[in-house]
Design a protein around this motif. Structure first.
Motif, PDB file in Angstrom:
ATOM      1  N   SER A  19      92.035  23.942  41.917  1.00 51.16           N
ATOM      2  CA  SER A  19      93.427  23.723  42.261  1.00 51.16           C
ATOM      3  C   SER A  19      93.361  21.669  42.345  1.00 51.16           C
ATOM      4  CB  SER A  19      94.139  25.067  42.560  1.00 51.16           C
ATOM      5  OG  SER A  19      95.400  25.036  42.279  1.00 51.16           O
ATOM      6  N   PRO A  20      94.560  21.937  41.342  1.00 53.75           N
ATOM      7  CA  PRO A  20      95.292  20.332  42.259  1.00 53.75           C
ATOM      8  C   PRO A  20      96.199  20.527  43.425  1.00 53.75           C
ATOM      9  CG  PRO A  20      96.926  20.821  40.552  1.00 53.75           C
ATOM     10  CD  PRO A  20      95.338  22.122  40.471  1.00 53.75           C
ATOM     11  N   MET A  21      95.434  19.689  44.854  1.00 54.51           N
ATOM     12  CA  MET A  21      95.505  19.095  45.880  1.00 54.51           C
ATOM     13  C   MET A  21      95.813  17.869  46.556  1.00 54.51           C
ATOM     14  SD  MET A  21      94.080  22.244  47.992  1.00 54.51           S
ATOM     15  CE  MET A  21      92.113  22.556  47.902  1.00 54.51           C
ATOM     16  N   ALA A  22      96.864  17.407  46.272  1.00 60.25           N
ATOM     17  CA  ALA A  22      97.491  15.906  46.837  1.00 60.25           C
ATOM     18  C   ALA A  22      96.004  15.915  47.863  1.00 60.25           C
ATOM     19  CB  ALA A  22      98.870  15.541  47.069  1.00 60.25           C
ATOM     20  N   PHE A  46      97.588  15.686  41.834  1.00 60.57           N
ATOM     21  CA  PHE A  46      99.102  15.198  40.227  1.00 60.57           C
ATOM     22  C   PHE A  46      99.081  13.317  41.119  1.00 60.57           C
ATOM     23  CE2 PHE A  46     103.507  14.991  44.107  1.00 60.57           C
ATOM     24  CZ  PHE A  46     102.574  14.906  45.023  1.00 60.57           C
ATOM     25  N   GLN A  75      96.521  15.222  36.221  1.00 57.97           N
ATOM     26  CA  GLN A  75      98.163  15.137  36.852  1.00 57.97           C
ATOM     27  C   GLN A  75      99.201  15.054  36.834  1.00 57.97           C
ATOM     28  OE1 GLN A  75      99.908  17.406  40.158  1.00 57.97           O
ATOM     29  NE2 GLN A  75      99.757  19.555  38.713  1.00 57.97           N
ATOM     30  N   ASN A 102     102.756  18.055  36.510  1.00 54.37           N
ATOM     31  CA  ASN A 102     103.099  19.044  37.797  1.00 54.37           C
ATOM     32  C   ASN A 102     104.909  19.492  37.139  1.00 54.37           C
ATOM     33  OD1 ASN A 102     104.041  19.205  39.976  1.00 54.37           O
ATOM     34  ND2 ASN A 102     102.651  18.527  40.761  1.00 54.37           N
ATOM     35  N   LYS A 144     101.886  23.254  35.001  1.00 55.78           N
ATOM     36  CA  LYS A 144     101.939  23.800  36.277  1.00 55.78           C
ATOM     37  C   LYS A 144     103.239  24.273  36.740  1.00 55.78           C
ATOM     38  CE  LYS A 144      98.675  24.770  40.574  1.00 55.78           C
ATOM     39  NZ  LYS A 144     100.261  23.997  41.265  1.00 55.78           N
ATOM     40  N   TYR A 182     105.516  27.196  51.103  1.00 57.69           N
ATOM     41  CA  TYR A 182     103.948  28.183  50.722  1.00 57.69           C
ATOM     42  C   TYR A 182     103.957  29.380  52.120  1.00 57.69           C
ATOM     43  CZ  TYR A 182     102.040  24.462  48.602  1.00 57.69           C
ATOM     44  OH  TYR A 182     101.639  23.233  47.865  1.00 57.69           O
ATOM     45  N   SER A 205      98.126  31.102  39.927  1.00 62.65           N
ATOM     46  CA  SER A 205      97.566  30.164  40.705  1.00 62.65           C
ATOM     47  C   SER A 205      98.229  30.900  42.455  1.00 62.65           C
ATOM     48  CB  SER A 205      97.888  29.179  41.119  1.00 62.65           C
ATOM     49  OG  SER A 205      97.475  28.329  42.851  1.00 62.65           O
ATOM     50  N   ASP A 207      96.417  31.876  46.802  1.00 62.41           N
ATOM     51  CA  ASP A 207      96.002  33.291  47.886  1.00 62.41           C
ATOM     52  C   ASP A 207      94.683  33.314  47.439  1.00 62.41           C
ATOM     53  OD1 ASP A 207      97.990  32.298  49.210  1.00 62.41           O
ATOM     54  OD2 ASP A 207      99.284  34.087  48.294  1.00 62.41           O
ATOM     55  N   GLY A 229      92.674  26.325  45.266  1.00 61.21           N
ATOM     56  CA  GLY A 229      92.914  25.460  45.852  1.00 61.21           C
ATOM     57  C   GLY A 229      92.520  25.536  47.470  1.00 61.21           C
ATOM     58  N   ARG A 230      92.847  25.987  48.765  1.00 63.12           N
ATOM     59  CA  ARG A 230      93.170  25.992  49.819  1.00 63.12           C
ATOM     60  C   ARG A 230      91.803  26.683  49.747  1.00 63.12           C
ATOM     61  NH1 ARG A 230      98.884  27.688  51.735  1.00 63.12           N
ATOM     62  NH2 ARG A 230      98.318  29.166  49.896  1.00 63.12           N
ATOM     63  N   LEU A 345      96.705  23.914  55.651  1.00 66.92           N
ATOM     64  CA  LEU A 345      97.178  23.028  54.759  1.00 66.92           C
ATOM     65  C   LEU A 345      97.966  22.946  53.703  1.00 66.92           C
ATOM     66  CD1 LEU A 345      93.565  21.807  53.176  1.00 66.92           C
ATOM     67  CD2 LEU A 345      95.609  20.561  53.605  1.00 66.92           C
ATOM     68  N   SER A 347     100.953  21.857  51.362  1.00 69.14           N
ATOM     69  CA  SER A 347     101.557  21.534  50.834  1.00 69.14           C
ATOM     70  C   SER A 347     101.442  19.508  49.852  1.00 69.14           C
ATOM     71  CB  SER A 347     103.268  21.201  51.251  1.00 69.14           C
ATOM     72  OG  SER A 347     103.471  19.734  52.321  1.00 69.14           O
TER      73      SER A 347
HETATM   74  C1  LIG Z   1      98.063  20.121  50.428  1.00 71.25           C
HETATM   75  C2  LIG Z   1      98.009  20.654  48.707  1.00 71.25           C
HETATM   76  C3  LIG Z   1      98.528  19.815  48.327  1.00 71.25           C
HETATM   77  C4  LIG Z   1      98.776  20.116  47.419  1.00 71.25           C
HETATM   78  N1  LIG Z   1      99.552  18.820  45.892  1.00 71.25           N
HETATM   79  C5  LIG Z   1      99.002  19.825  44.549  1.00 71.25           C
HETATM   80  C6  LIG Z   1      99.490  18.706  43.469  1.00 71.25           C
HETATM   81  O1  LIG Z   1      98.986  17.594  43.199  1.00 71.25           O
HETATM   82  N2  LIG Z   1      99.558  19.414  42.583  1.00 71.25           N
HETATM   83  C7  LIG Z   1      99.949  20.156  42.131  1.00 71.25           C
HETATM   84  O2  LIG Z   1     100.154  21.782  41.035  1.00 71.25           O
HETATM   85  N3  LIG Z   1      99.614  21.400  43.016  1.00 71.25           N
HETATM   86  C8  LIG Z   1      99.366  21.342  44.409  1.00 71.25           C
HETATM   87  N4  LIG Z   1      99.484  21.919  45.875  1.00 71.25           N
HETATM   88  C9  LIG Z   1      99.491  23.723  44.857  1.00 71.25           C
HETATM   89  C10 LIG Z   1      97.646  23.635  44.943  1.00 71.25           C
HETATM   90  O3  LIG Z   1      97.091  23.454  44.053  1.00 71.25           O
HETATM   91  C11 LIG Z   1      97.791  26.007  44.944  1.00 71.25           C
HETATM   92  O4  LIG Z   1      98.617  25.636  43.496  1.00 71.25           O
HETATM   93  C12 LIG Z   1      98.222  26.403  45.737  1.00 71.25           C
HETATM   94  O5  LIG Z   1      97.941  25.854  47.619  1.00 71.25           O
HETATM   95  C13 LIG Z   1      98.370  27.834  46.191  1.00 71.25           C
HETATM   96  O6  LIG Z   1      97.201  27.894  45.792  1.00 71.25           O
HETATM   97  P1  LIG Z   1      95.816  28.249  46.489  1.00 71.25           P
HETATM   98  O7  LIG Z   1      96.338  29.131  47.512  1.00 71.25           O
HETATM   99  O8  LIG Z   1      95.210  28.444  45.578  1.00 71.25           O
HETATM  100  O9  LIG Z   1      95.543  27.619  47.536  1.00 71.25           O
HETATM  101  C14 LIG Z   1      98.628  21.723  46.662  1.00 71.25           C
HETATM  102  C15 LIG Z   1      98.347  22.528  48.079  1.00 71.25           C
HETATM  103  C16 LIG Z   1      98.140  21.893  48.772  1.00 71.25           C
HETATM  104  C17 LIG Z   1      97.839  23.116  49.642  1.00 71.25           C
END
Ligand SMILES: Cc1cc2nc3c(=O)[nH]c(=O)nc-3n(C[C@H](O)[C@H](O)[C@H](O)COP(=O)(O)O)c2cc1C
Length: 357
Positions: A19-22, A46, A75, A102, A144, A182, A205, A207, A229-230, A345, A347
């Protein structure tokens, strides 16, 4: 159980997406995780279309990917159709396999300009953006989304249908609203509902942190793919372990040496890609999540947090793993006495502060 799915003709196999995470899933992190196995698709952080289309160096760097990451989705986020179109074209030009829009980031700075989750409450704008992009690119367009903007305006199903009508070829849903941020848990029933009404593949996506969790989400929702992601920061082998289970193989269990090597490899990748100070910060970030649940993890995390140079970090890693391997208790040599808690972590907000829109 073993299944893959396709986004147009691109096979996502296994059906597991990093999963994308900035601020996290940059080129180094993605390479690290992809190399461990089990990842069917990687996605960039993103990327601001305002930055990208003005040749902002940070945005251009974020567009980089390694060939061995493929399939790779770039993205982008933004609220202006023309800029979104230009950025999408740039993603295609650099060779991304697909372009992801996004529609979920809750950061005020992003929403204020109509982008991210702002698109969930402005369907006409979303439609214009998707149609503009679709006119320009030949690679698949994906989106997404979140559950909705406010808790009382959940519209993920409508958003998904609109995106499909505009030519999107994959829908990923993070089942929380923008208002929710979150907090609480993701609503996976919305993934099931979307799957019932669109023909394109749908992934969920939110948890997923265990093998059982991933398998249960597939079974309950009928989704095509699962994003993690996390959970990938706490357990970078989670994709491989889920794939092992799906294939009926014995589940890979990393040894202490695997864990040590992973940290060292990540540090090498980071240092090859960025100056020392940000590389150290990224290391601290991973260590914060990765050490949850490790024997002596809190002291190790604290020792890493209080390190200021590459040598110090490398020293702490050696001390920790040598102590654990030898069955000695780890006292956190070099660490301050106050334990550093693993930060949540949670957002794209922090990362978006640096974003120009
Ligand atoms: C630090 C952080 C940065 C994130 N950045 C993005 C992002 O750039 N683009 C996006 O679509 N979602 C972003 N997300 C959301 C995650 O892709 C994911 O949808 C969300 O964390 C829930 O999934 P998880 O519980 O597996 O982390 C971000 C989440 C976190 C925690």
């Amino acid at each position: 159980m073993s299944r893959s799915f396709k986004i147009r003709d691109i096979e996502i196999n296994p059906p597991l997406i990093l999963s994308p995470m900035a601020g996290v899933t940059d080129v180094s992190f993605r390479r690290l995780i992809k190399g461990l196995g089990g990842v069917g698709l990687t996605v960039s952080e993103f990327i601001s279309v305002e930055g990208l289309t003005r040749s902002n160096p940070k945005s251009k760097r974020q567009m980089r990917f390694y060939p061995d990451e493929r399939p790779f989705a770039a993205q982008i986020f933004g609220g202006r159709p023309e800029r979104m179109r230009m950025a999408a074209e740039m993603a295609e030009e650099v060779g991304a396999d697909m372009l992801d829009v996004n529609c979920g980031c809750p950061a005020p700075k992003v929403v204020k300009h109509g982008g991210g989750s702002g698109l969930l409450k402005d369907h006409p704008r979303l439609e214009t953006i998707l149609r503009e992009i679709k006119k320009t690119i030949t690679i698949p367009l994906t989106v997404k989304i979140r559950a909705g903007f406010f808790d009382h305006t959940i519209n993920a199903v409508e958003t998904a249908k609109l995106a499909e009508d505009c030519g999107a070829e994959h829908i990923a849903l993070h089942g929380r609203t923008k208002e929710q941020g979150y907090r609480g848990l993701a609503n996976w029933d919305l993934v099931r509902q979307i799957k019932e009404v669109v023909k394109v593949p749908v992934s969920g996506s939110g948890d997923v942190t265990t093998i059982e969790g991933a398998l249960a989400r597939f079974a309950e929702t009928g989704c095509d793919g699962v994003l993690i992601g996390r959970g990938a920061m706490a357990n970078p082998w989670i994709f491989r372990q889920i794939e092992d289970t799906m294939q009926g193989r014995e589940v890979f269990q990393p040894t202490l040496e695997d864990k040590r090597q992973l940290l060292l490899e990540y540090f090498d990748l980071l240092r090859a890609d960025m100056p020392e100070a940000p590389a150290i910060n990224r290391m601290k970030q991973l260590a914060g999540q990765f050490t949850r649940g490790l024997q002596g993890g809190a002291l190790f995390r604290t020792a890493v947090y209080h390190s200021h140079s590459v040598d110090e970090i490398l020293g702490r890693i050696s001390e920790y793993f040598e102590a654990i391997e030898a069955g000695r208790p780890y006292f956190g040599e070099g660490a301050a006495t106050e334990i550093v808690e693993a930060p949540e972590l949670d957002s794209c907000e922090a990362a978006s502060v640096a974003v120009q829109t």
